[in-house]
Design a protein around this motif. Structure first.
Motif, PDB file in Angstrom:
ATOM      1  N   CYS A 143       0.947  -1.180  -0.422  1.00 34.11           N
ATOM      2  CA  CYS A 143      -0.060  -0.040  -0.425  1.00 34.11           C
ATOM      3  C   CYS A 143       0.813   1.151   0.142  1.00 34.11           C
ATOM      4  CB  CYS A 143      -1.218  -0.390   1.249  1.00 34.11           C
ATOM      5  SG  CYS A 143      -1.565   1.648   1.916  1.00 34.11           S
ATOM      6  N   MET A 149      -3.078  -5.696  -0.890  1.00 31.06           N
ATOM      7  CA  MET A 149      -4.397  -4.568  -1.412  1.00 31.06           C
ATOM      8  C   MET A 149      -4.980  -6.222  -2.261  1.00 31.06           C
ATOM      9  SD  MET A 149      -2.920  -1.596  -1.174  1.00 31.06           S
ATOM     10  CE  MET A 149      -3.566  -1.300  -2.752  1.00 31.06           C
ATOM     11  N   ASN A 190      -9.774  -3.673  -6.645  1.00 32.68           N
ATOM     12  CA  ASN A 190     -11.200  -3.315  -6.415  1.00 32.68           C
ATOM     13  C   ASN A 190     -11.331  -2.666  -7.543  1.00 32.68           C
ATOM     14  OD1 ASN A 190     -13.053  -1.690  -5.456  1.00 32.68           O
ATOM     15  ND2 ASN A 190     -11.784   0.127  -4.993  1.00 32.68           N
ATOM     16  N   CYS A 210      -8.161  -0.781  -9.962  1.00 32.10           N
ATOM     17  CA  CYS A 210      -7.126  -0.285  -9.283  1.00 32.10           C
ATOM     18  C   CYS A 210      -7.558  -1.237  -8.016  1.00 32.10           C
ATOM     19  CB  CYS A 210      -7.745   0.671  -9.116  1.00 32.10           C
ATOM     20  SG  CYS A 210      -7.933   1.933 -10.179  1.00 32.10           S
ATOM     21  N   LYS A 250      -7.300  -1.766  -3.514  1.00 30.14           N
ATOM     22  CA  LYS A 250      -7.767  -1.922  -2.377  1.00 30.14           C
ATOM     23  C   LYS A 250      -6.925  -1.508  -1.566  1.00 30.14           C
ATOM     24  CE  LYS A 250     -11.888  -2.151  -0.708  1.00 30.14           C
ATOM     25  NZ  LYS A 250     -13.224  -2.084  -0.322  1.00 30.14           N
ATOM     26  N   CYS A 251      -6.395  -1.008  -0.430  1.00 33.30           N
ATOM     27  CA  CYS A 251      -6.294  -1.611   0.626  1.00 33.30           C
ATOM     28  C   CYS A 251      -6.389  -2.118   1.782  1.00 33.30           C
ATOM     29  CB  CYS A 251      -5.259  -0.485   1.695  1.00 33.30           C
ATOM     30  SG  CYS A 251      -3.917  -0.899   3.038  1.00 33.30           S
ATOM     31  N   GLY A 282      -7.274   1.117   4.126  1.00 29.79           N
ATOM     32  CA  GLY A 282      -8.638   1.814   3.023  1.00 29.79           C
ATOM     33  C   GLY A 282      -7.870   2.592   1.894  1.00 29.79           C
ATOM     34  N   THR A 300      -6.465   3.042  -1.932  1.00 28.64           N
ATOM     35  CA  THR A 300      -6.587   2.927  -3.206  1.00 28.64           C
ATOM     36  C   THR A 300      -5.889   3.329  -3.806  1.00 28.64           C
ATOM     37  OG1 THR A 300      -8.133   4.688  -4.271  1.00 28.64           O
ATOM     38  CG2 THR A 300      -9.099   3.448  -3.116  1.00 28.64           C
ATOM     39  N   SER A 301      -5.217   2.494  -4.963  1.00 31.66           N
ATOM     40  CA  SER A 301      -4.112   2.582  -5.429  1.00 31.66           C
ATOM     41  C   SER A 301      -4.925   4.019  -7.397  1.00 31.66           C
ATOM     42  CB  SER A 301      -3.830   1.485  -6.316  1.00 31.66           C
ATOM     43  OG  SER A 301      -5.144   1.011  -7.058  1.00 31.66           O
ATOM     44  N   SER A 306     -11.801   5.473  -6.993  1.00 32.36           N
ATOM     45  CA  SER A 306     -12.293   5.738  -5.889  1.00 32.36           C
ATOM     46  C   SER A 306     -13.125   4.461  -5.818  1.00 32.36           C
ATOM     47  CB  SER A 306     -13.094   7.083  -5.849  1.00 32.36           C
ATOM     48  OG  SER A 306     -13.357   7.445  -7.298  1.00 32.36           O
TER      49      SER A 306
END
Length: 409
Positions: A382, A390, A393, A396, A398-399, A403, A405-406, A409
């Motif tokens: 992350c 991670m 999502n 992308c 999401k951690c 919470g 994101t890479s 949204s």
């Protein structure tokens, strides 16, 4: 209001009725009780208690959050506030915007019981307010001794405010001004050496006799005099704050996940492997060591494994090795084997990894990888917290720890 003619007919001089502290009814011979009864009759008492046409068993219907007026004594209990919210909560999707009023004498234990009762009844939120805890609170709801109230009421309005304000300020200052608690001259602590993105950093701590953190020292090499001095003074500021009672939790929440260079992989620390800044590393270390914040660590280790003073004897090691494992200690020299009870010996394809610390068996790396895949971890770190949690999502990642994101949204 009456006019000068009335005052003159009553035999009063101009100096008397122009005096702001002059009391006409007292001058005419009315007693204090007579004046209070007349005032209650004409202006009301701001409460229904004592009303001649109302039965006592009907009073609970009209109870309010605080005692009403000077003579009022009834008010809603803390339990009644919470039970009313609990009756409504099942019909609402969100929490209820409602404050539970508590009397001035409420204790910390009372607050704890109020929150516990709210949890038991299924409330989503609970806001407590103790009477008299704000300077801006109306003076009519403050709890004072009867003799003090009578003296204040006898004063003119302008003097009443001047008399009451010091009482409020004195109470607040007495409760909330903290005193510095200095550390003993000889104190315990630890020294941790590590490197953040190749930059060496030493953290030294000082503790009170009960083990609480009281000071920190930060030393960095090859960073220039200005940067080292800045970190030294920053450590002094944190230490002074701790000694004045600032909770370590506040510093941890303020400085973890801060992002600036140097940042990157952490070498030399068994539990922290990535830091977004020097401050992020420092307060992760303090949070793990003094607050038990394992959520901020990248490597999870049992608490017992962190205490070298409780390391077991040699027999624990043999007990930990599975029956199909050869005793790999024979590969080590006798001197090394005798002085290193916490040596980890692993063989290719072994089912467990044995330690001499507590005779505990650890899951193999293959099993850990399988568990990580089942949870959907992609193996990427992350960018915010540095954890390797991670998951996919959309397009992308999401951690699952913080919470972030890479990109999406």
């Amino acid at each position: 209001n009456l006019g000068e003619d009335i005052y003159k007919k009553l035999g009063m001089s101009e100096d008397q009725y122009n005096d702001s502290s002059f009391d006409l009814l007292t001058h005419l011979g009315f007693s204090k009780d007579d004046i209070e009864a007349a005032n209650n009759y004409c202006c009301g008492t701001m409460t229904l208690e004592g009303s001649p046409e109302l039965k006592n068993e009907h009073l609970p219907i009209f109870d309010c959050a605080n005692p009403c007026g000077r003579i009022g004594t009834r008010y809603l209990s803390v339990d009644s506030h919470i039970r009313m919210m609990a009756a409504v909560q099942p019909f609402m999707s969100g929490a209820i915007s409602k404050t539970v009023n508590m009397p001035n004498k409420a204790t910390i234990e009372d607050c704890k019981e109020a929150y516990l009762m709210s949890w038991r009844l299924g409330l989503k939120a609970n806001a407590l307010y103790r009477d008299g805890s704000k300077l801006s609170q109306p003076l009519s709801t403050m709890v004072m001794d009867d003799d003090i109230v009578e003296d204040i009421l006898d004063m003119p309005k302008a003097q009443q405010v001047s008399a009451v304000t010091p009482m409020i300020v004195e109470r607040i200052i007495e409760k909330f001004v903290s005193q510095r608690q200095k550390l003993p001259s000889r104190r315990g602590g630890f020294t941790q050496k590590a490197a953040v993105a190749g930059h060496k950093i030493y953290i030294r701590t000082g503790e009170y006799d009960d083990g609480r953190l009281g000071e920190i020292f930060i030393d960095m090499h090859k960073e220039g005099a200005a940067f080292r001095s800045l970190m030294h003074n920053f450590a002094m500021a944190i230490s002074i704050g701790l000694q004045y009672g600032v909770p370590l939790e506040e510093f941890v929440e303020a400085f973890t996940f801060t992002r600036f260079e140097p940042a990157g992989p952490v070498d030399g620390h068994e539990r922290i492997k990535m830091a977004t800044s020097i401050l992020d590393y420092i307060f992760r270390e303090l949070a793990i060591s003094y607050l038990g914040r394992n959520d901020l660590a990248h490597v999870q280790i049992a608490e017992s494994d962190l205490r070298p003073d409780t390391i077991g004897d040699q027999s624990d090691y043999a007990h930990a090795v599975s029956s199909d494992e050869t005793d790999h200690r024979s590969l080590l020299s006798d001197d090394i084997a005798a002085s290193n009870d916490n040596i980890v010996v692993m063989s290719t394809g072994s089912a467990v990894a044995a330690t001499g610390t507590y005779g505990s068996a650890a899951v193999t790396a293959g099993d850990q990888r399988a568990q990580a895949k089942l949870k959907g971890y992609q193996g990427d770190a992350c960018g915010d917290c540095g954890n390797f949690t991670m998951v996919r999502n959309g397009t992308c990642l999401k951690c699952m720890t913080c919470g972030a994101t890479s990109g999406c949204s």
